[in-house]
Design an enzyme around this catalytic site. Structure first.
Site, mmCIF file in Angstrom:
data_model
loop_
_atom_site.group_PDB
_atom_site.id
_atom_site.type_symbol
_atom_site.label_atom_id
_atom_site.label_comp_id
_atom_site.label_asym_id
_atom_site.label_seq_id
_atom_site.Cartn_x
_atom_site.Cartn_y
_atom_site.Cartn_z
ATOM 1 C CG ASP A 94 -1.664 -0.835 1.524
ATOM 2 O OD1 ASP A 94 -2.376 -1.576 0.210
ATOM 3 O OD2 ASP A 94 -2.410 -0.875 1.944
ATOM 4 C CG ASP A 127 -3.746 1.854 13.064
ATOM 5 O OD1 ASP A 127 -4.020 2.311 14.555
ATOM 6 O OD2 ASP A 127 -3.765 0.856 12.658
ATOM 7 N NE ARG A 183 -0.197 3.002 13.480
ATOM 8 C CZ ARG A 183 -0.028 1.323 13.330
ATOM 9 N NH1 ARG A 183 1.005 1.820 13.526
ATOM 10 N NH2 ARG A 183 -0.295 0.487 12.247
ATOM 11 C CB SER A 233 -3.861 -7.189 8.240
ATOM 12 O OG SER A 233 -3.880 -6.126 8.483
#
Ligand code: ARG
Length: 389
Positions: free
Chosen positions: A13, A121, A92, A173
């Site tokens: 990505d 996220d 994050r 993932s």
């Protein structure tokens, strides 16, 4: 040309995102944050350059992650919905805050991330950016671009000469850092399917291992672990050792349906051996040294704190105020906790502290008893007074 600092993982990505943003007129600086995800950065840096990044900035954030994020969360006892020890969620705000710093250093006017529009996220990244610098433009290519499948993205990568590693792609993932691993997607999307052996990242193989019980002794000072078995040890090593050891036992596996901030229920499995053992030991030591009212009040604070972390509200006055409160509760959380490891579980089997509030002379049923039992009657009569008659 407008400059963007893109949070870059090295995966498909964000590699495609570099090229995609460049094609839309941005100079792209790829920013890689090392929070202990065990990825080789070498190939990723090359990939970023081939995809069109003008520069790659790599930041080792592991120490800061522990002292400024993980330890505060440990002191807070932060666990979301009873199980999730918040590894991804805690990383994050740190990654995003450093990204803002990189943007300032590079005189960029925009930051970008590769999060989808369905997860937590994106919220954590963007709230952090907005709290720290509201003038930065935020770009979220994965939320906007035209690709409808992974295959279309791969085709785009091939067409534009972006080297990608499709062979090793896991069916899941995965997000990893020193505080834990988060795994979702693939067969895990059916909440009724048992997580297959290969979905486990750190604890794989525990089921087949023949293991003896083992006791670890953890020393705490002021609410943070400082030693193992009486040996002083620095924070990153301490977490790594407990992760290695705990993972062999399959400790810290969680399989849960969780409530995302964006309203979706999702199924995720986590592995967090060190976090599980440390949170357990820390809470146990608190029960020895904190008085009842403080302890009970703090349970509510733990819940709120976990929500704030999960919801991306790290850089907020409430989180700071809660930290100030929590800090005052931790001064006496000093002592040693013994934890017994068994396959898939850990249990506290002993605790001691110079600040212990446990008094044997009050608790004992032996002749050492100093508790005046006659006082109990008057206490109970007044306690019951409002309800009598
Ligand atoms: N559900 C977790 C959270 O919101 C983890 C998200 C990332 N998970 C992943 N497998 N990529 O904090």
């Amino acid at each position: 040309m407008k400059k963007v600092v893109l949070a870059y993982s090295g995966g498909l990505d964000t590699s495609v995102a570099i090229h995609w943003l460049k094609a839309r007129g941005y100079e792209v600086i790829a920013y890689m944050a090392d929070v202990g995800q065990e990825k080789t950065t070498h190939a990723a840096i090359e990939r970023a350059k081939k995809a069109g990044a003008s520069k790659v900035v790599v930041k080792d954030l592991k120490k800061k992650f522990v002292t400024d994020y993980i330890w505060p969360a440990l002191k807070a006892g932060a666990i979301y919905e009873g199980r999730y020890t918040l590894a991804t969620a805690l990383s994050r705000p740190l990654i995003a805050a450093e990204q803002v710093a990189v943007a300032h250093a590079e005189r960029a006017t925009a930051v970008g991330h590769g999060c989808t529009g369905k997860g937590n996220d994106q919220v954590r990244f963007e709230v952090t950016t907005q709290a720290l610098d509201g003038t930065l433009e935020i770009l979220a290519p994965v939320r906007e671009w035209e690709f409808k499948s992974r295959e279309e993205e791969i085709a785009y990568a091939h067409k534009h000469g972006i080297p990608i590693d499709v062979t090793k792609k896991s069916p899941f993932s995965i997000d990893k850092n020193i505080w834990g691993v988060s795994v979702e997607a693939g067969v895990l999307e059916d909440p009724n399917v048992e997580p297959p052996a290969e979905s486990f990242q750190w604890t794989q193989g525990a089921e087949k291992r023949n293991l003896r019980e083992k006791t670890v002794e953890i020393q705490f000072e002021g609410g943070v672990p400082v030693g193992l078995g009486g040996r002083k040890i620095e924070p990153l090593k301490l977490i790594a050792e407990l992760n290695d050891l705990g993972a062999r036992y399959g400790i810290g596996r969680m399989d849960m349906i969780e409530n995302r901030l964006v309203g979706i229920k999702s199924r995720e499995t986590y592995e967090a051996p060190a976090a599980t053992i440390l949170l357990q030991a820390h809470k146990d030591l608190e029960s020895l040294v904190l008085d009842r009212e403080l302890l009970h009040y703090k349970e509510g604070i733990s819940l709120k704190y976990a929500e704030l972390v999960y919801y991306g509200l790290w850089f907020t006055p409430l989180r700071q105020a809660l930290d100030a409160f929590i800090e005052t509760t931790q001064k006496k959380v000093t002592g040693t906790v013994r934890v017994k490891l068994r396959k898939y579980s850990s249990h506290v089997v002993g605790r001691k502290s110079p600040y212990s509030l446990y008094k044997e002379s009050l608790a004992t049923y032996s002749e050492k008893d100093k508790f005046d039992q006659k006082l109990a009657k008057g206490f109970i009569d007044l306690w019951a007074l409002p309800y009598k008659k």
